[in-house]
Motif scaffolding. Structure first.
Motif, PDB file in Angstrom:
ATOM      1  N   LEU A  28       0.835  -1.207   0.000  1.00 41.54           N
ATOM      2  CA  LEU A  28       0.000   0.000   0.000  1.00 41.54           C
ATOM      3  C   LEU A  28       0.866   1.252   0.000  1.00 41.54           C
ATOM      4  CD1 LEU A  28      -2.944  -0.724   2.494  1.00 41.54           C
ATOM      5  CD2 LEU A  28      -3.125  -0.237   0.049  1.00 41.54           C
ATOM      6  N   GLU A  29       1.971   1.209   0.744  1.00 43.30           N
ATOM      7  CA  GLU A  29       2.875   2.356   0.796  1.00 43.30           C
ATOM      8  C   GLU A  29       3.504   2.628  -0.574  1.00 43.30           C
ATOM      9  OE1 GLU A  29       3.655   4.633   2.903  1.00 43.30           O
ATOM     10  OE2 GLU A  29       2.406   3.926   4.559  1.00 43.30           O
ATOM     11  N   MET A  30       3.826   1.579  -1.298  1.00 39.05           N
ATOM     12  CA  MET A  30       4.398   1.771  -2.636  1.00 39.05           C
ATOM     13  C   MET A  30       3.371   2.369  -3.591  1.00 39.05           C
ATOM     14  SD  MET A  30       6.978  -1.443  -3.305  1.00 39.05           S
ATOM     15  CE  MET A  30       5.866  -2.756  -2.792  1.00 39.05           C
ATOM     16  N   VAL A  31       2.133   1.892  -3.492  1.00 39.30           N
ATOM     17  CA  VAL A  31       1.054   2.465  -4.311  1.00 39.30           C
ATOM     18  C   VAL A  31       0.871   3.938  -3.954  1.00 39.30           C
ATOM     19  CG1 VAL A  31      -1.421   2.383  -4.822  1.00 39.30           C
ATOM     20  CG2 VAL A  31      -0.126   0.251  -4.578  1.00 39.30           C
ATOM     21  N   ARG A  32       0.891   4.219  -2.652  1.00 37.11           N
ATOM     22  CA  ARG A  32       0.750   5.607  -2.179  1.00 37.11           C
ATOM     23  C   ARG A  32       1.896   6.469  -2.703  1.00 37.11           C
ATOM     24  NH1 ARG A  32       2.766   7.918   2.828  1.00 37.11           N
ATOM     25  NH2 ARG A  32       1.650   9.829   3.362  1.00 37.11           N
ATOM     26  N   ALA A  33       3.118   5.930  -2.687  1.00 38.40           N
ATOM     27  CA  ALA A  33       4.274   6.681  -3.163  1.00 38.40           C
ATOM     28  C   ALA A  33       4.128   7.031  -4.645  1.00 38.40           C
ATOM     29  CB  ALA A  33       5.549   5.876  -2.931  1.00 38.40           C
ATOM     30  N   VAL A  34       3.682   6.069  -5.447  1.00 39.98           N
ATOM     31  CA  VAL A  34       3.481   6.310  -6.884  1.00 39.98           C
ATOM     32  C   VAL A  34       2.443   7.408  -7.102  1.00 39.98           C
ATOM     33  CG1 VAL A  34       2.616   5.295  -9.029  1.00 39.98           C
ATOM     34  CG2 VAL A  34       4.181   3.984  -7.574  1.00 39.98           C
ATOM     35  N   LYS A  35       1.344   7.318  -6.354  1.00 36.95           N
ATOM     36  CA  LYS A  35       0.284   8.322  -6.491  1.00 36.95           C
ATOM     37  C   LYS A  35       0.780   9.709  -6.071  1.00 36.95           C
ATOM     38  CE  LYS A  35      -3.759   5.291  -5.895  1.00 36.95           C
ATOM     39  NZ  LYS A  35      -4.458   5.731  -7.121  1.00 36.95           N
ATOM     40  N   ARG A  36       1.586   9.762  -5.014  1.00 41.34           N
ATOM     41  CA  ARG A  36       2.118  11.052  -4.556  1.00 41.34           C
ATOM     42  C   ARG A  36       3.085  11.638  -5.582  1.00 41.34           C
ATOM     43  NH1 ARG A  36       1.623  12.880   0.567  1.00 41.34           N
ATOM     44  NH2 ARG A  36       3.674  13.878   0.437  1.00 41.34           N
ATOM     45  N   ILE A  37       3.890  10.791  -6.182  1.00 38.81           N
ATOM     46  CA  ILE A  37       4.823  11.269  -7.210  1.00 38.81           C
ATOM     47  C   ILE A  37       4.053  11.821  -8.405  1.00 38.81           C
ATOM     48  CG2 ILE A  37       6.563  10.547  -8.899  1.00 38.81           C
ATOM     49  CD1 ILE A  37       7.509   8.498  -6.758  1.00 38.81           C
ATOM     50  N   GLN A  38       3.001  11.109  -8.810  1.00 41.96           N
ATOM     51  CA  GLN A  38       2.183  11.559  -9.943  1.00 41.96           C
ATOM     52  C   GLN A  38       1.520  12.900  -9.657  1.00 41.96           C
ATOM     53  OE1 GLN A  38      -0.418   8.194 -10.383  1.00 41.96           O
ATOM     54  NE2 GLN A  38       0.955   7.119 -11.797  1.00 41.96           N
ATOM     55  N   LYS A  39       1.112  13.103  -8.406  1.00 39.71           N
ATOM     56  CA  LYS A  39       0.393  14.323  -8.039  1.00 39.71           C
ATOM     57  C   LYS A  39       1.327  15.468  -7.651  1.00 39.71           C
ATOM     58  CE  LYS A  39      -3.100  16.103  -4.828  1.00 39.71           C
ATOM     59  NZ  LYS A  39      -4.010  15.759  -3.685  1.00 39.71           N
ATOM     60  N   LEU A  40       2.409  15.162  -6.919  1.00 36.69           N
ATOM     61  CA  LEU A  40       3.244  16.206  -6.320  1.00 36.69           C
ATOM     62  C   LEU A  40       4.657  16.265  -6.880  1.00 36.69           C
ATOM     63  CD1 LEU A  40       2.214  15.484  -2.614  1.00 36.69           C
ATOM     64  CD2 LEU A  40       1.294  17.294  -4.087  1.00 36.69           C
ATOM     65  N   GLY A  41       5.052  15.261  -7.658  1.00 37.83           N
ATOM     66  CA  GLY A  41       6.428  15.215  -8.132  1.00 37.83           C
ATOM     67  C   GLY A  41       7.314  14.444  -7.148  1.00 37.83           C
ATOM     68  N   TRP A  42       8.555  14.173  -7.559  1.00 41.31           N
ATOM     69  CA  TRP A  42       9.443  13.350  -6.749  1.00 41.31           C
ATOM     70  C   TRP A  42       9.797  14.002  -5.419  1.00 41.31           C
ATOM     71  CZ3 TRP A  42      11.025   8.394  -7.582  1.00 41.31           C
ATOM     72  CH2 TRP A  42      10.730   7.843  -8.844  1.00 41.31           C
ATOM     73  N   LYS A  43      10.153  15.285  -5.438  1.00 36.30           N
ATOM     74  CA  LYS A  43      10.626  15.937  -4.204  1.00 36.30           C
ATOM     75  C   LYS A  43       9.530  16.013  -3.152  1.00 36.30           C
ATOM     76  CE  LYS A  43      12.882  20.075  -2.378  1.00 36.30           C
ATOM     77  NZ  LYS A  43      13.714  19.260  -1.476  1.00 36.30           N
ATOM     78  N   LYS A  44       8.394  16.611  -3.506  1.00 43.01           N
ATOM     79  CA  LYS A  44       7.307  16.737  -2.539  1.00 43.01           C
ATOM     80  C   LYS A  44       6.606  15.407  -2.286  1.00 43.01           C
ATOM     81  CE  LYS A  44       6.187  21.633  -3.223  1.00 43.01           C
ATOM     82  NZ  LYS A  44       5.104  22.595  -3.574  1.00 43.01           N
ATOM     83  N   GLY A  45       6.653  14.533  -3.277  1.00 42.99           N
ATOM     84  CA  GLY A  45       5.950  13.262  -3.159  1.00 42.99           C
ATOM     85  C   GLY A  45       6.577  12.299  -2.174  1.00 42.99           C
ATOM     86  N   ILE A  46       7.903  12.107  -2.281  1.00 40.50           N
ATOM     87  CA  ILE A  46       8.542  11.124  -1.383  1.00 40.50           C
ATOM     88  C   ILE A  46       9.854  11.596  -0.763  1.00 40.50           C
ATOM     89  CG2 ILE A  46       7.503   9.127  -2.515  1.00 40.50           C
ATOM     90  CD1 ILE A  46      10.140   8.685  -3.999  1.00 40.50           C
TER      91      ILE A  46
END
Length: 345
Positions: free
Chosen positions: A250-268
């Motif tokens: 679930l955390e990996m799915v969440r990380a992908v979604k955050r990267i898609q929405k916020l970009g690498w820096k803000k996402g993870i």
């Protein structure tokens, strides 16, 4: 370490930093044979200094009426006190491991920690009652499972330094931690199953990894006490392993979604205090597996698998810890630079 609201205040969850680094130095570091005993001791002393700095600030805020009220008036955030207790317990075990001649001084610290744990238990009972009154009204997450983590961390130290303690006391304390886990996980199921609508990006905090971390430390407490049969512990280990895979997927799915929405820096790659909980849970699963693997009483058909797994998992624990320390240092450097600019202006 600093709160968003007040840059001069330490985040109440900062005990998690000591938990995460401490459990690595207690268990996973042994997998790296190139880290000699002297280097390890230097790392321990550095952690002791960091512990003193963090806990000095935490205690100061605890005695500040305003900060204390802010911490205790909300049921869910109040459980972060469990990270203070677990942090001291882990640190105490690390000191005894590398500096056995200091065990008497550590016992005094753990006596105070045990008293704080008793107070925390009273707080947990009250806060759980408040949460159970309106289970869908609060954003319950893995923080509440620190009630279990704190309890089992104290038990592990008791077993290590007081092997003659009555078995009934150990069983009672471990059972109390398991009972708190049952309440906490039930509240989380209600919160995510029947509560208001939620999203994986915004409403699934890093602290939810304590779902498996709290069970790992329970397993370590049981194995350290040599309670239950090898078969039951093997089944328990499998349960924790499955939960770890499920939660981290679930955390990996969440990380992908955050990267898609916020970009690498803000996402993870943006630091947040809650991220230390993952380092702790990874390290604790290693400690649980290692202790089970090294105890003849628990020899089982997974012995060969554990041997290989521990080699791989030690690197995962180490690399995640290095990454988190990097984010932490970068975050604090940013805060210092901003403070410097504010002074100049």
């Amino acid at each position: 370490m600093k709160t968003v609201e007040n840059k001069n205040s330490i985040d109440p969850a900062s005990g998690a930093i000591i938990m995460a680094i401490g459990i690595f130095l207690y268990a996973a570091i042994d997998a790296f044979t190139w880290v000699n005993h002297i280097t390890a001791k230097i790392l321990i002393v550095s952690l002791i200094v960091l512990t003193a700095i963090i806990y000095k600030s935490l205690i100061q805020q605890l005695f500040n009426k305003t900060d204390r009220i802010l911490l205790l008036r909300k049921p869910v955030p109040s459980f972060v006190i469990g990270s203070w207790i677990a942090g001291i317990s882990v640190m105490s075990n690390v000191i005894v491991k590398y500096f056995p001649d200091k065990s008497e001084a550590v016992q005094v610290v753990m006596l105070l920690n045990t008293l704080m744990w008793l107070g925390f238990m009273a707080s947990c009972v009250y806060q759980f009652k408040e949460l159970l009154k309106r289970p869908t009204a609060h954003p319950t997450n893995g923080v509440v499972l620190l009630s279990t983590v704190a309890t089992q961390s104290v038990v592990i130290f008791w077993v290590k330094l007081y092997p003659s303690l009555p078995e009934g006391l150990l069983i009672g304390a471990i059972s109390l931690g398991a009972f708190f886990y049952f309440i906490g996980i039930t509240l989380m199921i209600v919160r995510y199953g029947r509560g208001s609508r939620w999203t994986l990006i915004d409403d699934w905090p890093s602290t939810n990894c304590i779902i498996h971390g709290a069970l790992s430390i329970t397993g370590l407490a049981i194995v350290s006490s040599e309670m239950l049969s090898g078969r039951i512990i093997m089944i328990f280990w499998l349960l924790v392993f499955v939960l770890l895979i499920g939660v981290e997927w679930l955390e990996m799915v969440r990380a992908v979604k955050r990267i898609q929405k916020l970009g690498w820096k803000k996402g993870i790659f943006t630091y947040h205090i809650s991220q230390w909980s993952r380092n702790f849970t990874f390290g604790m699963f290693y400690a649980f597996t290692m202790t089970m693997h090294d105890t003849p009483y628990y020899l089982n058909r997974f012995y060969s698998f554990h041997e290989e797994f521990l080699h791989v998992w030690a690197w995962i624990v180490c690399l995640f810890l290095i990454a988190e320390i990097g984010l932490w240092v970068g975050s604090n450097r940013y805060l210092l630079e901003r403070k410097s600019k504010e002074r100049v202006s």
